[in-house]
Scaffold this motif. Structure first.
Motif, PDB file in Angstrom:
ATOM      1  N   SER A 163       0.791  -1.189   0.102  1.00  0.00           N
ATOM      2  CA  SER A 163       0.052   0.020   0.083  1.00  0.00           C
ATOM      3  C   SER A 163       0.804   1.161   0.073  1.00  0.00           C
ATOM      4  O   SER A 163       2.170   1.010   0.490  1.00  0.00           O
ATOM      5  N   TYR A 164       0.333   2.394  -0.328  1.00  0.00           N
ATOM      6  CA  TYR A 164       0.987   3.537  -0.255  1.00  0.00           C
ATOM      7  C   TYR A 164       1.289   3.990   1.196  1.00  0.00           C
ATOM      8  O   TYR A 164       2.286   4.798   1.326  1.00  0.00           O
ATOM      9  N   ALA A 165       0.604   3.544   2.125  1.00  0.00           N
ATOM     10  CA  ALA A 165       0.845   3.787   3.570  1.00  0.00           C
ATOM     11  C   ALA A 165       2.206   3.303   4.105  1.00  0.00           C
ATOM     12  O   ALA A 165       3.040   3.885   4.637  1.00  0.00           O
ATOM     13  N   GLU A 166       2.366   1.853   3.580  1.00  0.00           N
ATOM     14  CA  GLU A 166       3.801   1.621   3.587  1.00  0.00           C
ATOM     15  C   GLU A 166       4.901   2.292   2.987  1.00  0.00           C
ATOM     16  O   GLU A 166       5.808   2.491   3.616  1.00  0.00           O
ATOM     17  N   ILE A 167       4.605   2.834   1.956  1.00  0.00           N
ATOM     18  CA  ILE A 167       5.715   3.506   1.407  1.00  0.00           C
ATOM     19  C   ILE A 167       5.918   4.755   2.042  1.00  0.00           C
ATOM     20  O   ILE A 167       7.093   5.300   2.254  1.00  0.00           O
ATOM     21  N   ASP A 168       5.020   5.485   2.326  1.00  0.00           N
ATOM     22  CA  ASP A 168       4.852   6.537   2.991  1.00  0.00           C
ATOM     23  C   ASP A 168       5.630   6.457   4.343  1.00  0.00           C
ATOM     24  O   ASP A 168       6.709   7.258   4.886  1.00  0.00           O
ATOM     25  N   LYS A 169       5.280   5.382   5.135  1.00  0.00           N
ATOM     26  CA  LYS A 169       6.161   5.108   6.314  1.00  0.00           C
ATOM     27  C   LYS A 169       7.601   4.902   6.085  1.00  0.00           C
ATOM     28  O   LYS A 169       8.430   5.384   6.910  1.00  0.00           O
ATOM     29  N   GLN A 170       7.761   4.126   5.039  1.00  0.00           N
ATOM     30  CA  GLN A 170       9.508   3.838   4.869  1.00  0.00           C
ATOM     31  C   GLN A 170      10.261   5.181   4.429  1.00  0.00           C
ATOM     32  O   GLN A 170      11.257   5.311   4.912  1.00  0.00           O
ATOM     33  N   LEU A 171       9.251   5.906   3.805  1.00  0.00           N
ATOM     34  CA  LEU A 171      10.175   7.208   3.273  1.00  0.00           C
ATOM     35  C   LEU A 171      10.198   8.153   4.613  1.00  0.00           C
ATOM     36  O   LEU A 171      11.326   8.731   4.637  1.00  0.00           O
ATOM     37  N   GLU A 172       9.352   8.118   5.422  1.00  0.00           N
ATOM     38  CA  GLU A 172       9.587   8.739   6.818  1.00  0.00           C
ATOM     39  C   GLU A 172      10.743   8.335   7.624  1.00  0.00           C
ATOM     40  O   GLU A 172      11.463   9.029   8.099  1.00  0.00           O
ATOM     41  N   ILE A 173      10.906   6.921   7.672  1.00  0.00           N
ATOM     42  CA  ILE A 173      11.803   6.458   8.376  1.00  0.00           C
ATOM     43  C   ILE A 173      13.144   6.545   7.749  1.00  0.00           C
ATOM     44  O   ILE A 173      14.354   7.122   8.541  1.00  0.00           O
ATOM     45  N   LEU A 174      13.237   6.685   6.334  1.00  0.00           N
ATOM     46  CA  LEU A 174      14.482   7.001   5.740  1.00  0.00           C
ATOM     47  C   LEU A 174      14.844   8.652   5.797  1.00  0.00           C
ATOM     48  O   LEU A 174      16.011   9.040   6.002  1.00  0.00           O
ATOM     49  N   LYS A 175      13.896   9.425   5.976  1.00  0.00           N
ATOM     50  CA  LYS A 175      14.073  10.701   6.245  1.00  0.00           C
ATOM     51  C   LYS A 175      14.547  11.114   7.459  1.00  0.00           C
ATOM     52  O   LYS A 175      15.571  11.938   7.745  1.00  0.00           O
ATOM     53  N   ILE A 176      14.082  10.151   8.593  1.00  0.00           N
ATOM     54  CA  ILE A 176      14.557  10.508   9.943  1.00  0.00           C
ATOM     55  C   ILE A 176      15.910  10.191  10.286  1.00  0.00           C
ATOM     56  O   ILE A 176      16.832  10.569  10.708  1.00  0.00           O
ATOM     57  N   GLU A 177      16.302   8.982   9.594  1.00  0.00           N
ATOM     58  CA  GLU A 177      17.523   8.366   9.627  1.00  0.00           C
ATOM     59  C   GLU A 177      18.736   9.358   8.853  1.00  0.00           C
ATOM     60  O   GLU A 177      19.757   9.398   9.412  1.00  0.00           O
ATOM     61  N   ARG A 178      18.372   9.852   7.890  1.00  0.00           N
ATOM     62  CA  ARG A 178      18.880  10.883   7.156  1.00  0.00           C
ATOM     63  C   ARG A 178      19.307  12.201   7.897  1.00  0.00           C
ATOM     64  O   ARG A 178      20.567  12.588   8.029  1.00  0.00           O
ATOM     65  N   GLU A 179      18.202  12.511   8.693  1.00  0.00           N
ATOM     66  CA  GLU A 179      18.608  13.566   9.600  1.00  0.00           C
ATOM     67  C   GLU A 179      19.529  13.366  10.840  1.00  0.00           C
ATOM     68  O   GLU A 179      20.366  14.183  11.111  1.00  0.00           O
ATOM     69  N   ILE A 180      19.245  11.946  11.314  1.00  0.00           N
ATOM     70  CA  ILE A 180      19.968  11.618  12.489  1.00  0.00           C
ATOM     71  C   ILE A 180      21.588  11.830  11.818  1.00  0.00           C
ATOM     72  O   ILE A 180      22.329  12.033  12.542  1.00  0.00           O
ATOM     73  N   ARG A 181      21.980  11.138  10.745  1.00  0.00           N
ATOM     74  CA  ARG A 181      23.228  10.971  10.395  1.00  0.00           C
ATOM     75  C   ARG A 181      23.610  12.262   9.893  1.00  0.00           C
ATOM     76  O   ARG A 181      24.897  12.713  10.312  1.00  0.00           O
ATOM     77  N   LEU A 182      22.960  13.273   9.587  1.00  0.00           N
ATOM     78  CA  LEU A 182      23.284  14.691   9.293  1.00  0.00           C
ATOM     79  C   LEU A 182      23.829  15.353  10.597  1.00  0.00           C
ATOM     80  O   LEU A 182      24.765  16.082  10.542  1.00  0.00           O
TER      81      LEU A 182
END
Length: 83
Positions: A7-26
């Motif tokens: 579903s698109y909800a799973e995609i959105d959830k994964q994108l949010e996780i990736l965004k947060i991981e990127r912010e943490i690395r930054l």
């Protein structure tokens, strides 16, 4: 490895996780750069240089002999100048 989403909800959830991981690395990169910048301040470099110089002097017999003879000459000259 390809991941399938149902579903698109799973995609959105994964994108949010990736965004947060990127912010943490930054933020970690920024913190590391600030730490490195603080280590290279004038005061810290001076302390490091003095510490290194002190270790070198402490381990050098020739330098100790030079200092001892210089001090000895100084006191001998003062002693003979008084008389």
């Amino acid at each position: 490895m390809k991941k399938s989403y149902s579903s698109y909800a799973e995609i959105d959830k994964q994108l949010e996780i990736l965004k947060i991981e990127r912010e943490i690395r930054l933020l970690k990169i920024i913190e590391s750069s600030e730490h490195i910048t603080n280590q290279f301040t004038t005061g810290n470099l001076f302390k490091l240089g003095m510490s290194s110089l002190g270790n070198s002097i402490g381990q050098s017999k020739q330098f100790k002999v030079f200092i001892f003879t210089t001090i000895l000459k100084f006191f001998v000259r003062r002693l003979f100048k008084r008389k």
